[in-house]
Design a protein around this motif. Structure first.
Motif: not given
Length: 304
Positions: A219, A265, A269
């Motif tokens: 992430r 992002v 994400d």
């Protein structure tokens, strides 16, 4: 008259005989005084024993009270030490936020200067303490309370200052890496280490190695723009995210890349998956944080 001679006649039953004892009067006086003395001594000793028993019972009660107070003082000292530890963790968290947000260190220096030695650790045992140590322990508790009161006031100022800065820099906070990029086990930290490739030499590790199974999601730790997504030599499949303010993060040895060049992002994400590509000794994520192109310790930018 009492000192005259006295005759005591003793008759035997059923016999025509008698015995006679001659006594002087002073013997009666002596016996009387002896009995009076014994009675007086008995009363005195009984009173002394009663008083001693009463005082011993009071002493036992006082000793038990002192022991209970000692236990309470020691327990309170332990709780205060735990509270001080909590306050120190809050201060460390505050300092880490300030480093991440590049805030001034004025209040941090104030907090550091106010820290002082409170006279050593509190006794961890709850055993009764000698009387001479009770006063020392009480003084130490009061000193710790005073120091914690000062530290708390300083921390309130720091938190107010930090809250104000965060309100004015919401975009900066959103773009500053602050979470672990992947779940797993930290197998190598930032800094000098022995080479994992069996050469026996020492090398400088530019980031963190976090091991997990191939395919574990990776992430983004903050908002940013993908500036690189592809193969990068020893890094294998690699992604680089520019978070602004000269901060960038790098993710290496990935098994899959789920972002593309130029993509924006946000924190949380998915950017790819853990792999074993490039120059790697096993499935893991190599994670770097760079400031102006210079690698820094990523642990400074992890709050969770």
């Amino acid at each position: 008259m009492i000192f005259r001679k006295y005759h005591i006649v003793i008759f035997r039953d059923n016999e025509c005989a008698s015995s006679q004892v001659k006594l002087r009067g002073w013997i009666f006086v002596f016996l009387f005084l002896l009995l009076a003395g014994l009675a007086t001594s008995t009363v005195y000793l009984w009173g002394y024993q009663y008083k001693t028993t009463y005082l011993n019972s009071k002493l036992d009660e006082a000793t038990k009270t002192i022991q209970d107070q000692n236990i309470q003082i020691a327990s309170m000292g332990g709780k205060l030490m735990m509270l001080q530890g909590d306050l120190e963790r809050v201060q460390q968290f505050d300092s880490k936020l300030r480093v991440m947000m590049n805030l001034d260190k004025e209040l941090a220096d104030i907090s550091s200067s106010t820290s002082s030695n409170t006279g050593g650790p509190m006794p961890s045992s709850l055993q009764p303490l000698p009387l001479y140590r009770q006063e020392l322990l009480a003084r130490r508790v009061h000193s710790l309370l005073d120091q914690m009161s000062t530290d708390t006031r300083v921390e309130e100022l720091r938190q107010q200052d930090l809250l104000h800065a965060m309100r004015e820099n919401r975009e900066l906070l959103a773009s500053t890496p602050s979470i672990w990029p992947v779940e797993g086990y930290l197998t190598s930290t930032f800094g000098q280490r022995v080479s994992p490739f069996g050469t026996g030499t020492s090398d400088f590790h530019k980031g963190l190695d976090i091991a997990n199974r191939v395919g574990t999601p990776i992430r983004s730790p903050a908002k940013g723009v993908v500036t690189f997504a592809g193969w990068d030599g020893g890094y294998g499949n690699c992604v680089v995210i520019n978070h602004g303010n000269n901060i960038s993060t790098r993710y290496a040895h990935m098994s899959a890349i789920d972002v593309k060049l130029g993509q924006t992002v946000v924190r949380g994400d998915k950017v790819g998956a853990v792999g074993n590509t490039g120059r790697s000794t096993g499935p893991h994520l190599h994670y770097e944080v760079r400031i102006g192109g210079v690698c820094v310790n990523p642990l400074r930018y992890i709050l969770n």
